[in-house]
Write a protein that holds these residues in place. Structure first.
Motif, PDB file in Angstrom:
ATOM      1  N   UNK A  45       8.603  23.576  48.352  1.00 43.42           N
ATOM      2  CA  UNK A  45       9.878  23.034  47.896  1.00 43.42           C
ATOM      3  C   UNK A  45       9.856  22.828  46.388  1.00 43.42           C
ATOM      4  N   UNK A  46      10.972  23.149  45.718  1.00 44.05           N
ATOM      5  CA  UNK A  46      11.002  23.015  44.256  1.00 44.05           C
ATOM      6  C   UNK A  46      11.403  21.621  43.810  1.00 44.05           C
ATOM      7  N   UNK A  47      11.185  21.377  42.534  1.00 41.97           N
ATOM      8  CA  UNK A  47      11.714  20.201  41.858  1.00 41.97           C
ATOM      9  C   UNK A  47      13.038  20.602  41.230  1.00 41.97           C
ATOM     10  N   UNK A  48      14.075  19.843  41.494  1.00 43.57           N
ATOM     11  CA  UNK A  48      15.372  20.115  40.888  1.00 43.57           C
ATOM     12  C   UNK A  48      15.486  19.454  39.525  1.00 43.57           C
ATOM     13  N   UNK A  49      16.059  20.178  38.578  1.00 41.28           N
ATOM     14  CA  UNK A  49      16.292  19.653  37.231  1.00 41.28           C
ATOM     15  C   UNK A  49      17.743  19.976  36.889  1.00 41.28           C
ATOM     16  N   UNK A  50      18.511  18.970  36.449  1.00 41.84           N
ATOM     17  CA  UNK A  50      19.883  19.325  36.099  1.00 41.84           C
ATOM     18  C   UNK A  50      20.368  18.614  34.848  1.00 41.84           C
ATOM     19  N   UNK A  51      21.281  19.328  34.180  1.00 46.67           N
ATOM     20  CA  UNK A  51      21.947  18.821  32.986  1.00 46.67           C
ATOM     21  C   UNK A  51      23.352  19.404  32.988  1.00 46.67           C
ATOM     22  N   UNK A  89      23.758  16.978  45.726  1.00 42.86           N
ATOM     23  CA  UNK A  89      23.989  17.413  47.108  1.00 42.86           C
ATOM     24  C   UNK A  89      23.806  18.920  47.248  1.00 42.86           C
ATOM     25  N   UNK A  90      24.259  19.676  46.266  1.00 46.19           N
ATOM     26  CA  UNK A  90      24.081  21.126  46.287  1.00 46.19           C
ATOM     27  C   UNK A  90      22.602  21.512  46.203  1.00 46.19           C
ATOM     28  N   UNK A  91      21.868  20.868  45.325  1.00 47.43           N
ATOM     29  CA  UNK A  91      20.443  21.182  45.179  1.00 47.43           C
ATOM     30  C   UNK A  91      19.670  20.847  46.449  1.00 47.43           C
ATOM     31  N   UNK A  92      20.034  19.778  47.112  1.00 42.93           N
ATOM     32  CA  UNK A  92      19.353  19.428  48.367  1.00 42.93           C
ATOM     33  C   UNK A  92      19.731  20.404  49.475  1.00 42.93           C
ATOM     34  N   UNK A  93      20.995  20.729  49.548  1.00 40.81           N
ATOM     35  CA  UNK A  93      21.482  21.606  50.624  1.00 40.81           C
ATOM     36  C   UNK A  93      20.938  23.019  50.476  1.00 40.81           C
ATOM     37  N   UNK A  94      20.980  23.557  49.264  1.00 38.67           N
ATOM     38  CA  UNK A  94      20.640  24.972  49.069  1.00 38.67           C
ATOM     39  C   UNK A  94      19.154  25.214  48.793  1.00 38.67           C
ATOM     40  N   UNK A  95      18.447  24.193  48.282  1.00 39.27           N
ATOM     41  CA  UNK A  95      17.055  24.427  47.881  1.00 39.27           C
ATOM     42  C   UNK A  95      16.054  23.452  48.484  1.00 39.27           C
ATOM     43  N   UNK A  96      16.533  22.421  49.171  1.00 42.19           N
ATOM     44  CA  UNK A  96      15.610  21.467  49.775  1.00 42.19           C
ATOM     45  C   UNK A  96      14.661  20.850  48.763  1.00 42.19           C
ATOM     46  N   UNK A  97      15.189  20.459  47.602  1.00 40.44           N
ATOM     47  CA  UNK A  97      14.341  19.947  46.522  1.00 40.44           C
ATOM     48  C   UNK A  97      13.541  18.724  46.985  1.00 40.44           C
ATOM     49  N   UNK A  98      12.313  18.593  46.457  1.00 42.46           N
ATOM     50  CA  UNK A  98      11.453  17.473  46.835  1.00 42.46           C
ATOM     51  C   UNK A  98      11.499  16.334  45.825  1.00 42.46           C
ATOM     52  N   UNK A  99      12.125  16.574  44.692  1.00 39.03           N
ATOM     53  CA  UNK A  99      12.330  15.554  43.658  1.00 39.03           C
ATOM     54  C   UNK A  99      13.441  16.039  42.744  1.00 39.03           C
ATOM     55  N   UNK A 100      14.043  15.100  42.017  1.00 37.30           N
ATOM     56  CA  UNK A 100      15.127  15.450  41.097  1.00 37.30           C
ATOM     57  C   UNK A 100      14.877  14.815  39.741  1.00 37.30           C
ATOM     58  N   UNK A 101      14.987  15.622  38.697  1.00 39.54           N
ATOM     59  CA  UNK A 101      14.937  15.116  37.330  1.00 39.54           C
ATOM     60  C   UNK A 101      16.336  15.256  36.734  1.00 39.54           C
ATOM     61  N   UNK A 102      16.941  14.138  36.407  1.00 39.19           N
ATOM     62  CA  UNK A 102      18.267  14.137  35.794  1.00 39.19           C
ATOM     63  C   UNK A 102      18.038  14.280  34.292  1.00 39.19           C
ATOM     64  N   UNK A 103      18.055  15.532  33.818  1.00 40.21           N
ATOM     65  CA  UNK A 103      17.687  15.834  32.426  1.00 40.21           C
ATOM     66  C   UNK A 103      18.886  15.709  31.505  1.00 40.21           C
ATOM     67  N   UNK A 104      19.581  14.589  31.638  1.00 35.26           N
ATOM     68  CA  UNK A 104      20.816  14.350  30.894  1.00 35.26           C
ATOM     69  C   UNK A 104      20.960  12.854  30.699  1.00 35.26           C
ATOM     70  N   UNK A 105      20.987  12.403  29.454  1.00 40.43           N
ATOM     71  CA  UNK A 105      21.117  10.975  29.186  1.00 40.43           C
ATOM     72  C   UNK A 105      22.423  10.412  29.726  1.00 40.43           C
ATOM     73  N   UNK A 106      23.517  11.163  29.569  1.00 37.74           N
ATOM     74  CA  UNK A 106      24.826  10.671  29.992  1.00 37.74           C
ATOM     75  C   UNK A 106      24.880  10.506  31.504  1.00 37.74           C
ATOM     76  N   UNK A 107      24.387  11.495  32.256  1.00 39.65           N
ATOM     77  CA  UNK A 107      24.386  11.404  33.712  1.00 39.65           C
ATOM     78  C   UNK A 107      23.472  10.284  34.188  1.00 39.65           C
ATOM     79  N   UNK A 108      22.363  10.072  33.486  1.00 39.25           N
ATOM     80  CA  UNK A 108      21.467   8.977  33.851  1.00 39.25           C
ATOM     81  C   UNK A 108      22.171   7.639  33.712  1.00 39.25           C
ATOM     82  N   UNK A 109      22.805   7.415  32.565  1.00 37.57           N
ATOM     83  CA  UNK A 109      23.436   6.117  32.333  1.00 37.57           C
ATOM     84  C   UNK A 109      24.606   5.871  33.283  1.00 37.57           C
TER      85      UNK A 109
END
Length: 264
Positions: A2-8, A57-77
């Motif tokens: 399973x991959x690690x998801x990273x999004x921005x 939700x898309x990353x979990x549904x399509x890739x079964x990610x085992x962790x998520x890195x929210x690589x975006x300051x705005x989305x994090x806050x």
């Protein structure tokens, strides 16, 4: 594996992806750029929350990610607290401007934070800044348009905006009222660090959070028993917009050859 998801919202998170791949070379990654709905930094919280929910939700549904890195300051806050509540079984790592290490590193006690207007207007940033009241003078510099220029490979725009915002972040130096440390509070900005340096003395420190985020991701995976223990790792690039733009950005900013990844 399973991959690690990273999004921005766009290509800025590639700076975090670079640190992640260096720290975790055996892991598979899927990087998602939400470019059709960017930029996040100049939108309201409700918009960012809606998009962040849709992406995880898309990353979990399509890739079964085992962790998520929210690589975006705005989305994090704006959204990470909701994502953690709604996906309690998923290790989620977010970003915040690196004020703590910046204040610790500063000799003059004067620090500037360059970030999107959305990050700087957030309650989370306000609380972070307030926590250093009395121990450092913190100047906030909203860098409108810089993300768009980076996304568009606009060399002239990048140059002009870097010069403008570095002027606003100064004056720089080692004097008692001068700024000696700058926080790059958006993942796009480390991609143009060389251009920013052109407008500052060589002694100026830049702080970004790619390496600490990668180290925290390793710790969370290890504690959850999800670390890959063999293999060479892989990378998949996906985008809600034109994936060719993301491929070009990966090639330009990270030096990744076309054969280094697969795309949607």
């Amino acid at each position: 594996m399973s991959p690690i998801g990273v999004f921005d919202s766009g290509v800025g998170g590639l700076s975090v992806l670079d640190a992640l791949r260096a720290e975790l070379p055996q892991e598979n990654f899927v990087y998602f750029a939400d470019t059709a709905y960017a930029p996040y930094g100049e939108r309201g919280d409700a918009y960012v929350i809606e998009r962040s929910r849709a992406v995880v939700e898309q990353l979990r549904r399509e890739h079964g990610i085992k962790a998520l890195v929210v690589a975006c300051n705005t989305a994090t806050t704006a959204a990470i607290h909701l994502m953690r509540a709604e996906h309690a079984d998923l290790p989620i790592v977010g970003l915040e401007p690196g004020l703590k290490p910046a204040v610790a590193a500063s000799r003059t006690g004067h620090v500037s934070v360059m970030a999107t207007r959305g990050t700087l207007a957030s309650a989370k940033y306000a609380a972070l800044r307030a926590s250093f009241a009395g121990s450092a003078e913190v100047r906030s510099v909203p860098c409108d348009g810089l993300v768009k220029a980076i996304e568009g490979f606009d060399a002239a725009g990048i140059s002009a905006l870097c010069e403008r915002y570095m002027q606003e972040a100064g004056p720089f130096g080692d004097g008692p009222t001068q700024v000696d440390t700058v926080v790059l509070g958006c993942t796009h900005y480390p991609l143009v660090k060389d251009e920013l340096r052109r407008h500052a003395p060589s002694s100026l420190r830049f702080i970004d959070t790619g390496v600490p985020v990668a180290q925290q991701t390793r710790r969370l995976l290890a504690s959850a028993g999800r670390l890959a223990d063999n293999g060479h790792g892989g990378l998949r690039l996906e985008s809600s917009g034109d994936v060719a733009v993301l491929e070009a950005a990966a090639a330009r900013w990270l030096g990744l050859a076309a054969g280094a990844f697969t795309s949607a």
